[in-house]
Motif scaffolding. Structure first.
Motif, PDB file in Angstrom:
ATOM      1  N   ALA A   3       8.458   6.565  22.941  1.00 40.04           N
ATOM      2  CA  ALA A   3       7.778   5.335  22.544  1.00 40.04           C
ATOM      3  C   ALA A   3       7.931   5.125  21.045  1.00 40.04           C
ATOM      4  O   ALA A   3       7.766   6.043  20.245  1.00 40.04           O
ATOM      5  N   SER A   4       8.245   3.873  20.675  1.00 39.49           N
ATOM      6  CA  SER A   4       8.422   3.524  19.271  1.00 39.49           C
ATOM      7  C   SER A   4       7.780   2.172  19.019  1.00 39.49           C
ATOM      8  O   SER A   4       8.022   1.208  19.754  1.00 39.49           O
ATOM      9  N   LEU A   5       6.955   2.105  17.995  1.00 38.28           N
ATOM     10  CA  LEU A   5       6.234   0.881  17.644  1.00 38.28           C
ATOM     11  C   LEU A   5       6.574   0.511  16.208  1.00 38.28           C
ATOM     12  O   LEU A   5       6.549   1.361  15.316  1.00 38.28           O
ATOM     13  N   LEU A   6       6.887  -0.761  15.993  1.00 38.15           N
ATOM     14  CA  LEU A   6       7.219  -1.262  14.664  1.00 38.15           C
ATOM     15  C   LEU A   6       6.225  -2.348  14.283  1.00 38.15           C
ATOM     16  O   LEU A   6       6.014  -3.299  15.039  1.00 38.15           O
ATOM     17  N   ALA A   7       5.603  -2.212  13.114  1.00 37.94           N
ATOM     18  CA  ALA A   7       4.679  -3.216  12.588  1.00 37.94           C
ATOM     19  C   ALA A   7       5.320  -3.878  11.381  1.00 37.94           C
ATOM     20  O   ALA A   7       5.867  -3.185  10.516  1.00 37.94           O
ATOM     21  N   LEU A 111      16.448  -6.617  11.214  1.00 41.85           N
ATOM     22  CA  LEU A 111      17.245  -6.181  12.365  1.00 41.85           C
ATOM     23  C   LEU A 111      17.904  -4.831  12.104  1.00 41.85           C
ATOM     24  O   LEU A 111      18.046  -4.015  13.023  1.00 41.85           O
ATOM     25  N   ALA A 112      18.286  -4.567  10.861  1.00 40.76           N
ATOM     26  CA  ALA A 112      18.861  -3.262  10.527  1.00 40.76           C
ATOM     27  C   ALA A 112      17.828  -2.159  10.728  1.00 40.76           C
ATOM     28  O   ALA A 112      18.156  -1.063  11.211  1.00 40.76           O
ATOM     29  N   VAL A 113      16.565  -2.439  10.359  1.00 47.70           N
ATOM     30  CA  VAL A 113      15.500  -1.460  10.608  1.00 47.70           C
ATOM     31  C   VAL A 113      15.292  -1.277  12.103  1.00 47.70           C
ATOM     32  O   VAL A 113      15.107  -0.149  12.592  1.00 47.70           O
ATOM     33  N   ILE A 114      15.302  -2.363  12.845  1.00 45.15           N
ATOM     34  CA  ILE A 114      15.121  -2.294  14.294  1.00 45.15           C
ATOM     35  C   ILE A 114      16.205  -1.425  14.934  1.00 45.15           C
ATOM     36  O   ILE A 114      15.925  -0.603  15.819  1.00 45.15           O
ATOM     37  N   GLU A 115      17.443  -1.573  14.495  1.00 47.76           N
ATOM     38  CA  GLU A 115      18.533  -0.740  15.010  1.00 47.76           C
ATOM     39  C   GLU A 115      18.278   0.734  14.700  1.00 47.76           C
ATOM     40  O   GLU A 115      18.647   1.615  15.475  1.00 47.76           O
ATOM     41  N   GLN A 116      17.626   0.990  13.591  1.00 47.47           N
ATOM     42  CA  GLN A 116      17.378   2.373  13.166  1.00 47.47           C
ATOM     43  C   GLN A 116      16.234   3.015  13.941  1.00 47.47           C
ATOM     44  O   GLN A 116      16.354   4.158  14.402  1.00 47.47           O
ATOM     45  N   VAL A 117      15.110   2.311  14.107  1.00 48.40           N
ATOM     46  CA  VAL A 117      13.908   2.942  14.680  1.00 48.40           C
ATOM     47  C   VAL A 117      13.745   2.648  16.166  1.00 48.40           C
ATOM     48  O   VAL A 117      12.895   3.243  16.820  1.00 48.40           O
ATOM     49  N   ARG A 118      14.503   1.711  16.724  1.00 46.96           N
ATOM     50  CA  ARG A 118      14.563   1.429  18.161  1.00 46.96           C
ATOM     51  C   ARG A 118      13.171   1.197  18.787  1.00 46.96           C
ATOM     52  O   ARG A 118      12.787   1.876  19.733  1.00 46.96           O
ATOM     53  N   ALA A 145      11.644 -14.255  14.716  1.00 46.47           N
ATOM     54  CA  ALA A 145      13.084 -14.520  14.777  1.00 46.47           C
ATOM     55  C   ALA A 145      13.850 -13.265  15.160  1.00 46.47           C
ATOM     56  O   ALA A 145      14.794 -13.312  15.975  1.00 46.47           O
ATOM     57  N   ALA A 146      13.462 -12.113  14.586  1.00 44.44           N
ATOM     58  CA  ALA A 146      14.158 -10.861  14.887  1.00 44.44           C
ATOM     59  C   ALA A 146      13.936 -10.452  16.338  1.00 44.44           C
ATOM     60  O   ALA A 146      14.851  -9.919  16.989  1.00 44.44           O
ATOM     61  N   PHE A 147      12.743 -10.693  16.861  1.00 46.64           N
ATOM     62  CA  PHE A 147      12.499 -10.419  18.282  1.00 46.64           C
ATOM     63  C   PHE A 147      13.457 -11.241  19.137  1.00 46.64           C
ATOM     64  O   PHE A 147      14.083 -10.735  20.074  1.00 46.64           O
ATOM     65  N   SER A 148      13.583 -12.509  18.809  1.00 47.08           N
ATOM     66  CA  SER A 148      14.448 -13.393  19.586  1.00 47.08           C
ATOM     67  C   SER A 148      15.904 -12.938  19.529  1.00 47.08           C
ATOM     68  O   SER A 148      16.554 -12.764  20.568  1.00 47.08           O
ATOM     69  N   SER A 149      16.416 -12.723  18.335  1.00 46.65           N
ATOM     70  CA  SER A 149      17.843 -12.396  18.206  1.00 46.65           C
ATOM     71  C   SER A 149      18.160 -10.971  18.629  1.00 46.65           C
ATOM     72  O   SER A 149      19.325 -10.654  18.920  1.00 46.65           O
ATOM     73  N   SER A 150      17.151 -10.095  18.701  1.00 53.02           N
ATOM     74  CA  SER A 150      17.415  -8.727  19.171  1.00 53.02           C
ATOM     75  C   SER A 150      17.894  -8.724  20.620  1.00 53.02           C
ATOM     76  O   SER A 150      18.507  -7.748  21.073  1.00 53.02           O
ATOM     77  N   GLY A 151      17.640  -9.800  21.358  1.00 52.59           N
ATOM     78  CA  GLY A 151      18.098  -9.878  22.737  1.00 52.59           C
ATOM     79  C   GLY A 151      19.609  -9.833  22.872  1.00 52.59           C
ATOM     80  O   GLY A 151      20.140  -9.505  23.942  1.00 52.59           O
ATOM     81  N   PHE A 152      20.329 -10.154  21.802  1.00 53.07           N
ATOM     82  CA  PHE A 152      21.779 -10.130  21.811  1.00 53.07           C
ATOM     83  C   PHE A 152      22.340  -8.860  21.175  1.00 53.07           C
ATOM     84  O   PHE A 152      23.560  -8.747  20.998  1.00 53.07           O
ATOM     85  N   ARG A 153      21.477  -7.928  20.830  1.00 54.82           N
ATOM     86  CA  ARG A 153      21.911  -6.757  20.090  1.00 54.82           C
ATOM     87  C   ARG A 153      21.701  -5.489  20.914  1.00 54.82           C
ATOM     88  O   ARG A 153      21.153  -5.513  22.018  1.00 54.82           O
ATOM     89  N   ARG A 154      22.153  -4.373  20.341  1.00 56.94           N
ATOM     90  CA  ARG A 154      22.072  -3.094  21.042  1.00 56.94           C
ATOM     91  C   ARG A 154      20.633  -2.692  21.327  1.00 56.94           C
ATOM     92  O   ARG A 154      20.321  -2.137  22.384  1.00 56.94           O
TER      93      ARG A 154
END
Length: 276
Positions: A3-7, A111-118, A145-154
């Motif tokens: 489990a990973s949570l990002l604030a 988005l770069a942080v999101i890719e890092q912490v998943r 916006a990042a939530f929306s565009s993360s749908g197209f990412r890893r």
């Protein structure tokens, strides 16, 4: 997957008032809890006369690092934008203030942080930014916006939640020794009705941590602040329950309102949850 949570918030101390108990709760269960802070809050002011501050940005960064340790979160990640201030102190001509920054560049950094912490779950401000602070509104926009565009990412974020205040909570904070930033604001705009609450978490087990983390932000909770001088009657509800509206989901929500932000998601918690 663990489990990973990002604030995602704008200034040091934003993370504690509305979701500090949630961060502590999931950290205690073994989730990876990460905070992204857009700025170092340098446009604020030191509200503790006994605190000698040479550089407010450095002071507030250190306070946030301390608060994160108390809550069990990872060290905060700063996106290195400038605090925009508000009202008469609005920094309209600072190119690095969040209100002037390129929103797509800001989204790319997040988005770069999101890719890092998943993260599977992300938290940020509601659409009104609690009280309309320009930086809060930017944080809301960039996280959404990042939530929306993360749908197209890893790494696809499964759920986005907004921190919200109920009408009763807001009215309580506007009474007595009122929280100054809420002066003159309508609860019918800046609070939410009960049917909007998509998740309600009992955080009483972490009330001590949340209180300690809040007052770790010493420059913001000094005797010259309204935040640091709230009465126990005003503070107690914030230490017992934290509420969220739903910003987005990529799957079924198993119940409404949720009592667990990760309910129904295929994630692992290394440590046991609280006894039922």
């Amino acid at each position: 997957m663990r489990a990973s949570l990002l604030a995602v918030f704008a200034h040091p101390d934003d993370e504690t008032l509305r979701c500090g108990g949630t961060l502590a709760h999931y950290a205690a269960r073994g989730a990876e809890v990460t905070l992204v802070c857009l700025t170092r809050g340098e446009a604020g002011r030191n509200t503790d006369p006994a605190l000698q501050v040479e550089c407010l940005a450095t002071q507030r960064e250190q306070e946030l690092q301390h608060a994160c340790r108390i809550l069990g979160a990872r060290p905060p990640i700063f996106l290195d934008y400038h605090d925009s201030g508000r009202g008469e102190r609005l920094r309209r001509h600072d190119p690095d203030a969040t209100i002037n920054a390129d929103p797509l560049e800001m989204e790319a950094r997040l988005l770069a942080v999101i890719e890092q912490v998943r993260p599977q779950v992300m938290l940020t401000f509601d659409p009104h930014g609690m009280y309309g602070h320009p930086d809060h509104l930017v944080a809301h926009r960039v996280a959404t916006a990042a939530f929306s565009s993360s749908g197209f990412r890893r790494v696809k974020i499964e759920r986005l939640f907004y921190t919200v205040q109920t009408r009763e909570e807001m009215l309580a904070l506007q009474s007595g020794q009122a929280l100054g930033v809420l002066d003159g604001l309508s609860p019918d705009v800046f609070a939410v009705c009960d049917c909007t609450i998509a998740a309600r978490l009992d955080v009483r087990a972490h009330a001590g941590q949340k209180r300690a983390a809040l007052f770790a932000h010493r420059s913001q909770t000094g005797p010259a602040s309204t935040l640091g001088t709230l009465s126990e009657a005003q503070l107690q509800p914030l230490l017992s329950t934290e509420t969220y509206s739903l910003g987005g989901s990529r799957g079924v929500i198993p119940e409404y309102p949720l009592t667990d932000l990760f309910a129904g998601l295929r994630v692992d918690f290394p440590l046991p949850g609280p006894p039922s």
